[in-house]
Write a protein that holds these residues in place. Sequence first.
Motif, short mmCIF file in Angstrom:
data_model
loop_
_atom_site.label_atom_id
_atom_site.label_comp_id
_atom_site.label_asym_id
_atom_site.label_seq_id
_atom_site.Cartn_x
_atom_site.Cartn_y
_atom_site.Cartn_z
N LEU A 46 0.83 -1.20 0.00
CA LEU A 46 0.00 0.00 0.00
C LEU A 46 0.87 1.26 0.00
CD1 LEU A 46 -2.78 -1.02 2.57
CD2 LEU A 46 -2.89 -1.14 0.08
N LEU A 47 1.92 1.25 0.80
CA LEU A 47 2.82 2.41 0.85
C LEU A 47 3.50 2.62 -0.50
CD1 LEU A 47 4.48 1.87 4.35
CD2 LEU A 47 2.98 3.76 3.72
N LYS A 48 3.90 1.53 -1.14
CA LYS A 48 4.59 1.63 -2.42
C LYS A 48 3.68 2.23 -3.49
CE LYS A 48 6.82 -1.27 -5.95
NZ LYS A 48 7.19 -2.67 -6.31
N LEU A 49 2.41 1.85 -3.50
CA LEU A 49 1.50 2.26 -4.58
C LEU A 49 0.71 3.53 -4.26
CD1 LEU A 49 1.21 0.62 -7.26
CD2 LEU A 49 2.20 -0.70 -5.40
N ALA A 50 0.21 3.66 -3.05
CA ALA A 50 -0.60 4.83 -2.68
C ALA A 50 0.24 5.95 -2.06
CB ALA A 50 -1.71 4.42 -1.71
N GLY A 51 1.44 5.61 -1.58
CA GLY A 51 2.32 6.62 -1.02
C GLY A 51 2.20 6.74 0.49
N GLU A 52 3.19 7.36 1.10
CA GLU A 52 3.23 7.45 2.55
C GLU A 52 2.12 8.33 3.12
OE1 GLU A 52 7.09 8.57 3.95
OE2 GLU A 52 8.03 6.71 3.24
N ASP A 53 1.55 9.21 2.30
CA ASP A 53 0.43 10.04 2.75
C ASP A 53 -0.92 9.39 2.48
OD1 ASP A 53 2.18 12.06 3.58
OD2 ASP A 53 2.13 13.05 1.62
N GLY A 54 -0.91 8.21 1.84
CA GLY A 54 -2.16 7.61 1.39
C GLY A 54 -2.56 6.33 2.09
N VAL A 55 -1.93 6.01 3.21
CA VAL A 55 -2.21 4.74 3.91
C VAL A 55 -2.58 5.02 5.36
CG1 VAL A 55 -1.29 2.49 4.59
CG2 VAL A 55 -0.60 3.52 2.40
N GLY A 56 -3.64 4.38 5.80
CA GLY A 56 -4.06 4.44 7.20
C GLY A 56 -4.57 3.07 7.63
N LEU A 57 -5.34 3.06 8.70
CA LEU A 57 -5.92 1.83 9.21
C LEU A 57 -7.44 1.88 9.03
CD1 LEU A 57 -3.84 1.49 12.51
CD2 LEU A 57 -3.34 0.52 10.24
N GLY A 58 -8.01 0.73 8.67
CA GLY A 58 -9.46 0.60 8.53
C GLY A 58 -9.87 -0.77 9.03
N SER A 59 -9.89 -0.93 10.33
CA SER A 59 -9.83 -2.24 10.99
C SER A 59 -10.94 -3.21 10.60
CB SER A 59 -9.86 -2.05 12.51
OG SER A 59 -11.14 -1.57 12.94
N ASP A 60 -12.17 -2.70 10.38
CA ASP A 60 -13.35 -3.57 10.25
C ASP A 60 -13.64 -4.29 11.56
OD1 ASP A 60 -15.56 -4.38 8.83
OD2 ASP A 60 -14.47 -5.51 7.32
N TYR A 61 -13.21 -3.71 12.68
CA TYR A 61 -13.50 -4.28 13.99
C TYR A 61 -15.00 -4.50 14.17
CZ TYR A 61 -8.90 -3.77 16.28
OH TYR A 61 -7.58 -3.91 16.67
N ASP A 62 -15.35 -5.59 14.81
CA ASP A 62 -16.72 -6.03 15.06
C ASP A 62 -17.49 -6.33 13.78
OD1 ASP A 62 -16.87 -6.31 17.84
OD2 ASP A 62 -17.05 -4.15 18.11
N GLY A 63 -16.76 -6.43 12.66
CA GLY A 63 -17.38 -6.83 11.41
C GLY A 63 -16.59 -7.89 10.67
N ALA A 64 -15.54 -8.41 11.30
CA ALA A 64 -14.67 -9.35 10.60
C ALA A 64 -13.89 -10.21 11.60
CB ALA A 64 -13.69 -8.59 9.71
N THR A 65 -13.35 -11.31 11.10
CA THR A 65 -12.40 -12.12 11.86
C THR A 65 -11.02 -11.50 11.70
OG1 THR A 65 -13.69 -14.13 11.51
CG2 THR A 65 -11.38 -14.40 12.11
N THR A 66 -10.32 -11.26 12.80
CA THR A 66 -9.02 -10.61 12.76
C THR A 66 -7.91 -11.61 13.15
OG1 THR A 66 -9.22 -9.87 15.05
CG2 THR A 66 -10.02 -8.37 13.34
#
Length: 355
Positions: free
Chosen positions: A290-310
Motif C-alpha cells: 500500500l505504501l509503495k503504490l498509494a504513497g506514505e500520505d495515502g495509507v491508514g488503518l481501517g480495521s473492520d472491527y466487530d465486522g470481521a475475523t481478525t
Amino acid sequence: MPDLVPVFDGHNDIVLKIAAAGESRAQLWLKGEGAGHLDLPRMQSSGFAGGIFAIYIPSPETKDVAAYHDLMDNPPYDLQLPALIDHGAAQPVAVEMLGHLLWMERVSGGRFRWCRSAADIRAAIAAGAVAGVLHFEGAEPIGPNLDALHLYHAMGLRSLGPVWSRPTIFGHGVPFRFPSTSDTGPGLTDIGKALVRECNALKIMIDLSHLNETGFWDVAKLSDAPLVATHSNAHAVTPSSRNLSDRQLRAIGETGGMVGLNFATCFLRPDGRESPEMTLDPVMHHIEHLLKLAGEDGVGLGSDYDGATTPRDIGGVEGLPVLIAAMREMGLGETLIHKIAHGNWLRLLERTWGA
C-alpha cells in the motif's frame, strides 16, 4: 515501553453489535464484555482516539452463519450477493441505529463525542475523548430523489459508501469471492452518479470499499474529492474481490486519497482463508505494498472491527499496540507510523470536508 500511539480508524461495525445487544448494550459499551473487538474502556486504554463508525442495514434473508464462515475458510468460494433492499425498508433500521449512536455519546460521560468536522475530531482527541464520525456502509436508507441524503447530512453524516456487497439503486457491490478481481459487474447507475455529485456538493466523503471496479472508475471520473477506500487491502498480496488493484491504489495516491488497511483475515492472508491462525507477516506485506503504490500520505488503518475475523495476534482494539510494534519492527520510522496511525486520516478529512 513507548507511549501509546493514537489511532484514528477508518471503519468499524460496533453500532450493529450494540443494536444486537438489546438490554445488554450498556454492559457492552461502558463496561466491556470482552467478546467483541470494541468497547469504550478498551478503546481508551489501547490508544483508539477515534474512527469512522458504520451504520449498516443487515440483509433480511436468514443465513446459516456457520456455513457462511466455513465456506470463507475453505477457498475457493463465491458467495451469492444478497438482494437489493428498498429505501422504505432500510430507513426505519437506519433511524434505530442513529438512536444507538446518540445514546453512545449520551451515556459516555463525555468520553465519546460524535464529530461533524475535522476541528471537532481534533478537539475531542485533545480532550481525551474518543471521536466518532458517522458513516453509512451502503446507501440503502437514501431514496432516488436524494432528499434523505440532505436529512442525514444535517444529522451528522460525513462518510458514505454507495454500496455494501450487494446491489443498490446506486451501483453494484462486489461479492465475497476468492480468488477474483473486483471487476464483477456494471458501474454506477444514473442515480448513483447523481449521488456522487450531491456528496461532493455536501462534502460527504465517498467510500469506495465494497464498490466494484467499474463503479470505482465511475467515481474517479465524476468526483472532485480525494478517492478513499476506508477498509480495503492490496489485491497483489491477497487476490480477493474486495481488495484493490495496483492501478486503483495508484489512482488513490494520485488524488491525495487514502486506503485503510483492513484487519479481516480473508483479505490479509494470501490463501484467502478466514482463519485467525496466522502470523502478522501478511499484514506487513500489505502495508509495504500500500505504501509503495498509494504513497506514505495515502495509507491508514481501517480495521473492520466487530465486522470481521481478525488475526489472533491483533484480536480486538487491545491489539493496536501490537500492530504499532510490528510496524516498528518493519523499520518504519515514528513519523511514518504516526501518519499511518492517525495523521493521514485527519489530513484527508480536512481536505475532503474543509477545516
